[in-house]
Design a protein around this motif. Structure first.
Motif, PDB file in Angstrom:
ATOM      1  N   ARG A 116       0.966  -1.208   0.069  1.00  0.00           N
ATOM      2  CA  ARG A 116      -0.055  -0.023  -0.187  1.00  0.00           C
ATOM      3  C   ARG A 116       0.828   1.421   0.135  1.00  0.00           C
TER       4      ARG A 116
ATOM      5  N   ARG B 274     -13.495  -7.087   7.304  1.00  0.00           N
ATOM      6  CA  ARG B 274     -12.277  -7.311   6.969  1.00  0.00           C
ATOM      7  C   ARG B 274     -12.248  -8.897   6.111  1.00  0.00           C
TER       8      ARG B 274
ATOM      9  N   LYS C 139      -1.094 -11.620  11.414  1.00  0.00           N
ATOM     10  CA  LYS C 139      -1.906 -10.470  12.008  1.00  0.00           C
ATOM     11  C   LYS C 139      -3.254 -11.030  11.940  1.00  0.00           C
TER      12      LYS C 139
ATOM     13  N   MET D 205       1.810  -9.374  14.507  1.00  0.00           N
ATOM     14  CA  MET D 205       1.018  -8.178  15.157  1.00  0.00           C
ATOM     15  C   MET D 205       0.099  -8.502  15.981  1.00  0.00           C
TER      16      MET D 205
ATOM     17  N   TYR E 200      -6.061  -4.930  18.020  1.00  0.00           N
ATOM     18  CA  TYR E 200      -6.777  -3.753  18.823  1.00  0.00           C
ATOM     19  C   TYR E 200      -7.595  -4.297  19.994  1.00  0.00           C
TER      20      TYR E 200
ATOM     21  N   ASP F 250      -0.683  -3.561  16.518  1.00  0.00           N
ATOM     22  CA  ASP F 250      -1.296  -2.853  15.348  1.00  0.00           C
ATOM     23  C   ASP F 250      -1.278  -1.208  15.723  1.00  0.00           C
TER      24      ASP F 250
END
Ligand code: BGC
Length: 652
Positions: free
Chosen positions: A117, A173, A206, A272, A275, A307
């Motif tokens: 990205r 997601r 993650k 990772m 949250y 994260d």
């Protein structure tokens, strides 16, 4: 250098790194074949940790010993505030500063599981599509493309793969991960990590753990649409706050196996933490999860990072097992860490252990022993990567229904009506899994090309259903493109094609076209399961997933029988929304007072439908008469014709 030569050189370098990496990984990080100083590390006389004949552990210890306390602390937090916005192609998603005094370069990070990205990249089919191939070798190929491009954009670590289980198909997601089955997800994750790490980058599995929803934004969720950074903020069950109550058995049987496989089998370099809270503490300060399970039980020897914004309490995170906070280095900022040390409630040894893990991983991945990866897109072999994208998509396309309409034949279908915006636009999901494609050729273009000059192909975007129906009425076949939108940051509000609403009444459009033309084929470009109430009125239903930049070409080949629709379902398509495992009980989903309970236990995905004798909507194309059907079997209703049959016999 011409871009072709740059790409060739880059491939040779990858091969060398990949071989070296394979040796390191096969040796379980304990030792590296003998050689002396290499790459950018420096002279062994001045910098003994540069001696490549020593183990990563030994080298990390030597470098750690050379760092001052301030330098060690400075390595715990990242220092890039804007990269995460993904605006400037020269900005990495994150950066961990180095220590120039000892020749420790900065470490660059990029998203993500679909591709870098950071400016345009090869848009591969999304991970859920990859999972539909059921093919670990293709997972490896996918990972190698993403890892290679991440390196060619100057990154050392790639934030992928996403391996969270699809607990609810509403999860924003869903498209970014591998579906509902821990075994399938594990196989995909292992393949992907091996592919990415073969390119010299460190993969980052993650989000650890039980990060299975984004949250419910109520009516506002209906307004989410491509182009928004993260969708409207959830008001209940928000991933940033929610506490997932998961019993130990369910955790170990459903939500952890894919992480364990990533660690034990694929030797992933980093993890990772997520949250959400898990059984009380936040995941990034959850000592049971991080220290007991990940590090002690599984023997994870890489490093654990948080994260973005997931680290809250400095003391709890330091003592709980978090090694690095990439963004923005506040909880692990120098002031906070110094204060924690001064309180006497965290030891110097604990700080050192976090730094040692990072350094050991960098040594294991030859970070010091190679030149810095350079951000230069000319190194990327775009044509080869586009071919991989197409190959994966052809294997991902899943035939959900076929009553003789497919494959199309240029002799039979002389006039084709193509309906829907999805036939001309690049369809994908939002958030950190969003990739801007290097190039895109649409399904419509590919269909026109494949149908040939003898065919008449008409197109209508479907915004006026009457007009689209008129076009369809006289055609030999009508192909309707429909799709959904999943994005990080917010869950869908329902599973119909009208959630969210920006694409209008797609169900109504399909009904209209099906009434106008008995030979209607629906192509879904979706990031997860949708409700398909019109399914019995159409002749064929093809699931293309979010298909990547070569989706059009792959789809045309499948529709015309040049390639088999190779996919099998990695997720169950429910007959009714009320049948899904988390429906009808807010304590299950989205939670009450930011607390959710995984009451369905291990009955996730097809296990739920099996246990409750609920018939899902999707069976294999062979329409097995014995429900319940879980993960679909082979799309065996497909009859090989023409070129496909020819090619298959040529392979034999
Ligand atoms: C996402 C991560 C991503 C990070 C950086 C977070 O919001 O949850 O998956 O890697 O942002 O973009």
């Amino acid at each position: 250098m011409s871009s072709h030569r740059v790409a060739l050189w880059s491939r040779a370098r990858r091969l060398a790194l990949g071989l070296a990496g394979a040796v390191v990984l096969a040796m379980g990080w304990t030792g590296v074949p003998a050689a002396r100083a290499a790459g950018r590390c420096g002279e062994t006389a001045r910098r003994p940790w540069c001696d490549t004949s020593l183990s990563p552990e030994k080298r990390a210890g030597l470098l750690l010993g050379a760092l001052t306390e301030d330098e060690r602390i400075s390595l715990l937090g990242g220092d890039d505030l804007t990269g995460v916005l993904g605006i400037d192609p020269n900005d990495h998603t994150g950066v961990g500063a180095g220590v120039p005094r000892v020749g420790l370069p900065s470490v660059n990070y990029t998203d993500g599981p679909v591709g870098p990205r950071q400016g345009p990249a090869t848009a591969l089919p999304v991970p859920l599509a990859l999972a539909a191939t059921w093919d670990p070798a293709l997972a490896r190929a996918h990972g190698a493309v993403v890892g290679g491009e991440a390196a060619d954009k100057g990154n050392d670590v790639v934030f992928g793969p996403t391996v969270n289980i699809m607990r609810t198909p509403l999860g924003g997601r869903t498209y970014e991960a591998y579906g509902e089955d821990p075994w399938l997800v594990s196989r995909m994750a292992v393949g992907w990590i091996r592919g990415a790490q073969s390119q010299g980058v460190i993969a980052n599995v993650k989000h650890f753990a039980a990060n299975n929803q984004e949250g419910d934004a109520g009516a506002a969720a209906d307004r989410s649409a491509p182009g928004q950074p993260l969708g409207p903020p959830p008001v209940e069950g928000n991933r940033l706050l929610v506490n997932a109550n998961v019993d130990e058995r369910t955790l170990h049987e459903v939500y952890l196996p894919q992480f364990e496989a990533a660690v034990r089998e694929a030797h992933v370099g980093s993890v990772m933490c997520s949250y959400n809270r898990l059984n009380g503490p936040y995941a990034c300060e959850n000592a049971h999860l991080l220290r007991d399970i990940l590090k002690r039980e599984w023997g994870f020897s890489g490093y654990l990072l948080a994260d973005y914004g997931a680290a809250h309490d400095t003391l709890a995170s330091l003592n709980g097992g978090l090694d690095f906070e990439p963004f923005p280095g506040v909880t692990y900022g120098p002031l906070a860490v110094r204060a924690a040390l001064a309180s006497g409630r965290v030891s110097r040894a604990t700080i050192d252990e976090h730094v040692r893990r990072m350094l050991r991983t960098l040594f294991a991945f030859r970070f010091f022993d190679r030149a810095a990866f350079v951000n230069d897109d000319r190194q990327i072999d775009q044509a080869a990567h586009a071919r991989s994208a197409q190959r994966i998509e052809e294997s991902a396309i899943t035939l959900l229904k076929n009553r003789g309409a497919l494959p199309l034949s240029t002799r039979r279908e002389r006039s084709i009506a193509v309906i829907g915006k999805g036939a001309t636009t690049f369809v994908t999901g939002g958030g950190s899994g969003n990739v801007k494609p290097f190039s895109f050729s649409s399904p419509l273009q590919a269909i026109v090309r494949r149908a040939g000059p003898g065919a008449r192909v008409g197109y209508d975007d479907g915004t006026d259903p009457e007009r689209a129906a008129r076009l369809s009425r006289g055609a030999d076949v009508a192909i309707v493109f429909a799709g959904d939108y999943f994005t990080e940051g917010v869950d869908r509000r329902c599973l119909s094609l009208e959630c969210p609403t920006f694409q209008g009444d797609q169900d109504g459009l399909i009904e209209k076209i099906a009434a106008a033309n008995r030979n209607t084929v629906v192509v879904l470009q979706s990031g997860g399961p949708d409700l398909t109430p019109w399914r019995h009125r159409v002749r064929a239903l093809v699931e293309a997933w979010y298909p990547g930049q070569r989706g059009g070409a792959a789809l045309a080949r499948v529709l015309f029988g040049d390639a088999d629709p190779g996919g099998r379902l990695p997720v169950t398509f429910p007959g009714r929304e009320a049948d899904t495992p988390t429906a009808g009980d807010p304590q299950k989903y989205p939670g009450v007072g930011e607390s959710e309970t995984y009451k369905e236990g291990v009955f996730v995905g097809y296990r739920w439908y099996d246990a409750h004798r609920l018939a899902p909507a999707s069976r294999s194309a062979s329409a097995s008469p014995t429900p319940p059907f879980a993960i679909a079997g082979s799309a065996s209703g497909w009859r090989r014709t023409g070129a496909a049959r020819h090619r298959a016999s040529a392979r034999r």
